[in-house]
Design a protein around this motif. Structure first.
Motif, PDB file in Angstrom:
ATOM      1  N   ALA A 151       0.895  -1.224   0.067  1.00  0.00           N
ATOM      2  CA  ALA A 151       0.053   0.078   0.062  1.00  0.00           C
ATOM      3  C   ALA A 151       0.878   1.079   0.167  1.00  0.00           C
ATOM      4  O   ALA A 151       0.507   2.297  -0.590  1.00  0.00           O
ATOM      5  N   VAL A 152       2.058   1.130   0.678  1.00  0.00           N
ATOM      6  CA  VAL A 152       2.946   2.391   0.763  1.00  0.00           C
ATOM      7  C   VAL A 152       3.321   2.596  -0.614  1.00  0.00           C
ATOM      8  O   VAL A 152       3.524   3.575  -1.182  1.00  0.00           O
ATOM      9  N   GLN A 153       3.960   1.562  -1.385  1.00  0.00           N
ATOM     10  CA  GLN A 153       4.236   1.580  -2.543  1.00  0.00           C
ATOM     11  C   GLN A 153       3.454   2.171  -3.643  1.00  0.00           C
ATOM     12  O   GLN A 153       3.564   3.043  -4.280  1.00  0.00           O
ATOM     13  N   HIS A 154       2.135   1.658  -3.649  1.00  0.00           N
ATOM     14  CA  HIS A 154       1.256   1.902  -4.436  1.00  0.00           C
ATOM     15  C   HIS A 154       0.794   3.654  -4.289  1.00  0.00           C
ATOM     16  O   HIS A 154       0.539   4.353  -5.223  1.00  0.00           O
ATOM     17  N   LYS A 155       0.786   4.041  -2.764  1.00  0.00           N
ATOM     18  CA  LYS A 155       0.371   5.301  -2.660  1.00  0.00           C
ATOM     19  C   LYS A 155       1.630   6.412  -3.321  1.00  0.00           C
ATOM     20  O   LYS A 155       1.224   7.306  -3.782  1.00  0.00           O
ATOM     21  N   LYS A 156       2.881   6.007  -3.012  1.00  0.00           N
ATOM     22  CA  LYS A 156       3.953   6.822  -3.679  1.00  0.00           C
ATOM     23  C   LYS A 156       3.789   6.700  -5.100  1.00  0.00           C
ATOM     24  O   LYS A 156       3.879   7.791  -5.593  1.00  0.00           O
ATOM     25  N   ILE A 207      -4.847   8.557   1.221  1.00  0.00           N
ATOM     26  CA  ILE A 207      -4.426   7.798   2.218  1.00  0.00           C
ATOM     27  C   ILE A 207      -4.566   6.190   2.282  1.00  0.00           C
ATOM     28  O   ILE A 207      -4.855   5.685   1.382  1.00  0.00           O
ATOM     29  N   ILE A 208      -3.635   5.795   2.915  1.00  0.00           N
ATOM     30  CA  ILE A 208      -3.741   4.229   3.213  1.00  0.00           C
ATOM     31  C   ILE A 208      -4.629   3.748   4.220  1.00  0.00           C
ATOM     32  O   ILE A 208      -4.746   4.518   5.444  1.00  0.00           O
ATOM     33  N   SER A 209      -5.671   3.016   3.860  1.00  0.00           N
ATOM     34  CA  SER A 209      -6.569   2.762   4.998  1.00  0.00           C
ATOM     35  C   SER A 209      -6.892   1.327   5.185  1.00  0.00           C
ATOM     36  O   SER A 209      -6.646   0.442   4.203  1.00  0.00           O
ATOM     37  N   PRO A 210      -7.481   0.602   6.444  1.00  0.00           N
ATOM     38  CA  PRO A 210      -7.732  -0.845   6.374  1.00  0.00           C
ATOM     39  C   PRO A 210      -8.660  -1.385   5.069  1.00  0.00           C
ATOM     40  O   PRO A 210      -9.562  -0.349   4.671  1.00  0.00           O
ATOM     41  N   ALA A 211      -8.542  -2.271   4.495  1.00  0.00           N
ATOM     42  CA  ALA A 211      -9.272  -2.744   3.432  1.00  0.00           C
ATOM     43  C   ALA A 211     -10.620  -3.185   4.052  1.00  0.00           C
ATOM     44  O   ALA A 211     -11.497  -2.907   3.225  1.00  0.00           O
ATOM     45  N   ASN A 212     -10.603  -3.744   5.412  1.00  0.00           N
ATOM     46  CA  ASN A 212     -12.094  -3.840   5.994  1.00  0.00           C
ATOM     47  C   ASN A 212     -12.875  -2.415   6.086  1.00  0.00           C
ATOM     48  O   ASN A 212     -12.553  -1.703   6.554  1.00  0.00           O
ATOM     49  N   THR A 213     -14.333  -2.692   5.330  1.00  0.00           N
ATOM     50  CA  THR A 213     -14.955  -1.402   5.365  1.00  0.00           C
ATOM     51  C   THR A 213     -15.310  -0.945   6.612  1.00  0.00           C
ATOM     52  O   THR A 213     -15.491   0.350   6.868  1.00  0.00           O
ATOM     53  N   ASP A 214     -15.823  -1.608   7.676  1.00  0.00           N
ATOM     54  CA  ASP A 214     -15.962  -0.966   8.876  1.00  0.00           C
ATOM     55  C   ASP A 214     -14.492  -0.260   9.540  1.00  0.00           C
ATOM     56  O   ASP A 214     -14.682   0.940  10.231  1.00  0.00           O
TER      57      ASP A 214
END
Length: 77
Positions: A6-11, A28-35
């Protein structure tokens, strides 16, 4: 994806993003779980400056993340 992915994807997304996109949207990087993601974004929006990429780890229980973007509020611009 795992946190390091995720860090690489955001970069990569930030490198390709247009200046107007960077001014108008949070990326932003966020948890994949919706809740978990909803809880993280709600907390993030209260004080975006207090958060960094690793902050999302506190809200994630399964080590699965995604990169999300959403429009900034007018007063944040």
């Amino acid at each position: 994806m795992k946190y390091s992915e995720a860090v690489q994807h955001k970069k990569e997304a930030l490198e390709k993003a247009d200046e107007s996109v960077l001014k108008s949207y949070h990326l932003i990087i966020s948890p994949a779980n919706t809740d978990e993601s909803q809880k993280y974004i709600k907390a993030f929006l209260k004080d975006p400056e207090a958060f960094n990429d690793a902050s999302c780890k506190e809200f994630c229980t399964d080590d699965e993340y995604e990169v999300v973007s959403f429009r900034k509020d007018e007063e944040e611009k």
